[in-house]
Design an enzyme around this catalytic site. Sequence first.
Site, PDB file in Angstrom:
ATOM      1  N   ASP A 102       0.843  -1.206   0.000  1.00 61.59           N
ATOM      2  CA  ASP A 102       0.000   0.000   0.000  1.00 61.59           C
ATOM      3  C   ASP A 102       0.871   1.246   0.000  1.00 61.59           C
ATOM      4  OD1 ASP A 102      -1.991  -1.815   0.580  1.00 61.59           O
ATOM      5  OD2 ASP A 102      -2.020  -1.325   2.726  1.00 61.59           O
TER       6      ASP A 102
HETATM    7  N1  URA Z   1      -1.056  -5.869   4.136  1.00 64.30           N
HETATM    8  C1  URA Z   1      -1.528  -4.610   4.110  1.00 64.30           C
HETATM    9  O1  URA Z   1      -2.544  -4.303   4.747  1.00 64.30           O
HETATM   10  N2  URA Z   1      -0.887  -3.707   3.383  1.00 64.30           N
HETATM   11  C2  URA Z   1       0.243  -3.967   2.693  1.00 64.30           C
HETATM   12  O2  URA Z   1       0.807  -3.082   2.043  1.00 64.30           O
HETATM   13  C3  URA Z   1       0.733  -5.283   2.724  1.00 64.30           C
HETATM   14  C4  URA Z   1       0.068  -6.221   3.460  1.00 64.30           C
END
Ligand code: URA
Length: 233
Positions: A102
């Site tokens: 993310d």
């Molecule tokens: N889980 C998440 O919530 N975000 C990420 O970027 C990776 C794993």
Amino acid sequence: MRLVRLIGNLGYGSRKEVAAMFRTGRITDAACEVLYADDKVAHADIRIDQEPLDPAQGLVLMLHKPVGYTCSTKDPGRIVYDLLPPRFRLRSPVLSTVGRLDRDTSGLLLLTDDGALLHRIVSPKSRLSKVYDATLANDLRGNEAAVLASGTLLLESETTPLLPVQMETLDARSVRVTLTEGRYHQVRRMFAALGNHVETLHRSRIGGLGLQELPSGEWRALQSSDIEQLFNT
Ligand code: URA
């Protein structure tokens, strides 16, 4: 493969632009002899403006992704490709991120133009674990590790429970979790399902491969020994 195509595929320019680079003598061998488009020369012996060529197809790299960058080629904001040489975005086959982090997650991100390797890394059959450190908005209740390990936790709007997740408590509001799945926003949704909220999230490891002191925002090309380490779990 003809040199114009090989060099064009590395993002140095269109075929027309690369042909012009040949005509103006910018492409030479290691001994500074001007090359012609129909010469047969090994990748390692080609120079453009006296610089060695970018790595050939089969490139795999690790990036220490900072917070604030998206794993996209199109987002109008900061994107992970901004942290790489601009040519890397123009390569063919494309250099893709191996899964995504993310925008607000930092840590280890792999990129490759090797489709078979990408599938091998993300395939559930490989069972490559991913390790994340998370800080939480609220103190742990105490039952989280057991619930995550049970393999019964359902994420909102899903019907299949998560595979067991290993959780280590680092302090009252920080944890290290090891997952073998990669569901959408998994760590954030997992803690939401446990009545908490992830404030910061960092991936430190994929399989046997860690960030190895790579500073935030930097990248390096992986060697075959790194790939072995990745699958050596
Ligand atoms: N889980 C998440 O919530 N975000 C990420 O970027 C990776 C794993």
